[in-house]
Design a protein around this motif. Structure first.
Motif, mmCIF file in Angstrom:
data_model
loop_
_atom_site.group_PDB
_atom_site.id
_atom_site.type_symbol
_atom_site.label_atom_id
_atom_site.label_comp_id
_atom_site.label_asym_id
_atom_site.label_seq_id
_atom_site.Cartn_x
_atom_site.Cartn_y
_atom_site.Cartn_z
ATOM 1 N N PRO A 26 0.801 -1.231 0.000
ATOM 2 C CA PRO A 26 0.000 0.000 0.000
ATOM 3 C C PRO A 26 0.836 1.285 0.000
ATOM 4 O O PRO A 26 0.480 2.253 -0.670
ATOM 5 N N ALA A 27 1.963 1.300 0.710
ATOM 6 C CA ALA A 27 2.793 2.507 0.755
ATOM 7 C C ALA A 27 3.370 2.814 -0.624
ATOM 8 O O ALA A 27 3.481 3.982 -1.017
ATOM 9 N N LEU A 28 3.727 1.784 -1.378
ATOM 10 C CA LEU A 28 4.260 1.983 -2.719
ATOM 11 C C LEU A 28 3.162 2.503 -3.645
ATOM 12 O O LEU A 28 3.388 3.424 -4.435
ATOM 13 N N VAL A 29 1.966 1.938 -3.552
ATOM 14 C CA VAL A 29 0.843 2.389 -4.375
ATOM 15 C C VAL A 29 0.569 3.867 -4.103
ATOM 16 O O VAL A 29 0.414 4.660 -5.028
ATOM 17 N N SER A 97 12.559 -6.364 -10.550
ATOM 18 C CA SER A 97 12.734 -6.038 -9.129
ATOM 19 C C SER A 97 13.164 -4.589 -8.887
ATOM 20 O O SER A 97 13.290 -4.183 -7.731
ATOM 21 N N ILE A 98 13.371 -3.803 -9.940
ATOM 22 C CA ILE A 98 13.804 -2.418 -9.738
ATOM 23 C C ILE A 98 12.687 -1.609 -9.069
ATOM 24 O O ILE A 98 11.508 -1.855 -9.289
ATOM 25 N N ASP A 99 13.083 -0.681 -8.225
ATOM 26 C CA ASP A 99 12.119 0.183 -7.548
ATOM 27 C C ASP A 99 11.365 0.981 -8.612
ATOM 28 O O ASP A 99 11.970 1.703 -9.401
ATOM 29 N N PRO A 100 10.031 0.865 -8.681
ATOM 30 C CA PRO A 100 9.278 1.560 -9.733
ATOM 31 C C PRO A 100 9.283 3.079 -9.587
ATOM 32 O O PRO A 100 8.830 3.780 -10.476
ATOM 33 N N ARG A 101 9.823 3.587 -8.502
ATOM 34 C CA ARG A 101 9.947 5.040 -8.331
ATOM 35 C C ARG A 101 11.241 5.564 -8.938
ATOM 36 O O ARG A 101 11.495 6.763 -8.926
ATOM 37 N N PRO A 117 20.369 -0.107 -18.113
ATOM 38 C CA PRO A 117 19.348 0.930 -18.213
ATOM 39 C C PRO A 117 19.837 2.247 -17.610
ATOM 40 O O PRO A 117 20.488 2.255 -16.563
ATOM 41 N N PRO A 118 19.543 3.365 -18.252
ATOM 42 C CA PRO A 118 20.067 4.665 -17.820
ATOM 43 C C PRO A 118 19.279 5.291 -16.669
ATOM 44 O O PRO A 118 18.640 6.321 -16.827
ATOM 45 N N ALA A 119 19.336 4.669 -15.499
ATOM 46 C CA ALA A 119 18.653 5.226 -14.334
ATOM 47 C C ALA A 119 19.327 6.518 -13.918
ATOM 48 O O ALA A 119 20.540 6.668 -14.020
ATOM 49 N N ILE A 120 18.537 7.454 -13.436
ATOM 50 C CA ILE A 120 19.055 8.731 -12.962
ATOM 51 C C ILE A 120 19.150 8.719 -11.447
ATOM 52 O O ILE A 120 20.188 8.921 -10.867
ATOM 53 N N ARG A 121 18.031 8.434 -10.797
ATOM 54 C CA ARG A 121 17.995 8.412 -9.335
ATOM 55 C C ARG A 121 16.694 7.746 -8.902
ATOM 56 O O ARG A 121 15.756 7.656 -9.677
ATOM 57 N N ALA A 122 16.671 7.313 -7.672
ATOM 58 C CA ALA A 122 15.421 6.810 -7.100
ATOM 59 C C ALA A 122 14.747 7.979 -6.411
ATOM 60 O O ALA A 122 15.329 8.611 -5.535
ATOM 61 N N SER A 123 13.540 8.286 -6.856
ATOM 62 C CA SER A 123 12.816 9.391 -6.230
ATOM 63 C C SER A 123 11.997 8.867 -5.064
ATOM 64 O O SER A 123 11.672 7.703 -4.989
ATOM 65 N N ARG A 124 11.649 9.733 -4.171
ATOM 66 C CA ARG A 124 10.840 9.336 -3.016
ATOM 67 C C ARG A 124 9.383 9.704 -3.196
ATOM 68 O O ARG A 124 8.531 9.245 -2.496
ATOM 69 N N GLY A 125 9.095 10.556 -4.167
ATOM 70 C CA GLY A 125 7.719 11.000 -4.383
ATOM 71 C C GLY A 125 7.077 10.235 -5.511
ATOM 72 O O GLY A 125 7.282 9.054 -5.687
ATOM 73 N N ARG A 126 6.337 10.952 -6.305
ATOM 74 C CA ARG A 126 5.635 10.354 -7.433
ATOM 75 C C ARG A 126 6.613 9.936 -8.510
ATOM 76 O O ARG A 126 7.701 10.465 -8.605
#
Length: 149
Positions: A26-29, A97-101, A117-126
């Motif tokens: 739920p927290a991820l959703v 398994s990558i964090d969808p954020r 994959p060219p990830a930039i950063r993991a965001s904490r918001g939307r």
């Protein structure tokens, strides 16, 4: 995921909804959708020029240019292969398994088949609005799968 995205749809998707997140924590959703919930919508009201029933598009190397496709996605057991059709014939695989954020660089040239994959950063918001769309996108601004506009 492949059953939902490919097998269980007659023609294609108008919008992917939060039903893709039904089994997510739920927290991820909440982080991805702001707490909103909406169903996926299929392309149900298509009318073809000759009046025949609509059928799924078949994308091949030959038809990709004709269909103005920018991105291709191939579902694999280990993740989704993201292909920049403007620059590559194959692409890197983004693990399931990558964090969808995680925010990704959405410049097509960044998605080289030789690099991860060219990830930039993991965001904490939307979720970032620069992530590639969840289905092949037409020219223009892609719609993120987990954010409603």
């Amino acid at each position: 995921m492949s059953r939902h995205l490919i097998d269980d749809v007659a023609v294609g998707w108008d919008e992917l909804g939060t039903d893709l997140l039904d089994d997510a924590p739920p927290a991820l959703v909440t982080a991805l959708t702001g707490g909103e919930h909406w169903p996926s919508r299929t392309l149900d009201h298509l009318i073809t020029p000759d009046g025949s029933p609509p059928v799924r598009m078949s994308v091949t190397d030959t038809t990709a240019d004709e269909q103005d496709m920018q991105w291709g996605y191939v579902l694999h057991k280990e993740g989704v292969e993201v292909i920049s059709l403007l620059h590559e014939d194959v692409g890197p695989i983004v693990s399931w398994s990558i964090d969808p954020r995680t925010a990704f660089n959405d410049h097509p040239a960044a998605w080289s088949s030789l690099d991860s994959p060219p990830a930039i950063r993991a965001s904490r918001g939307r979720q970032s609005h620069s992530a590639p769309a969840a289905a092949p996108a037409k020219a223009g601004t892609p719609r993120p799968a987990a954010a409603r506009r």
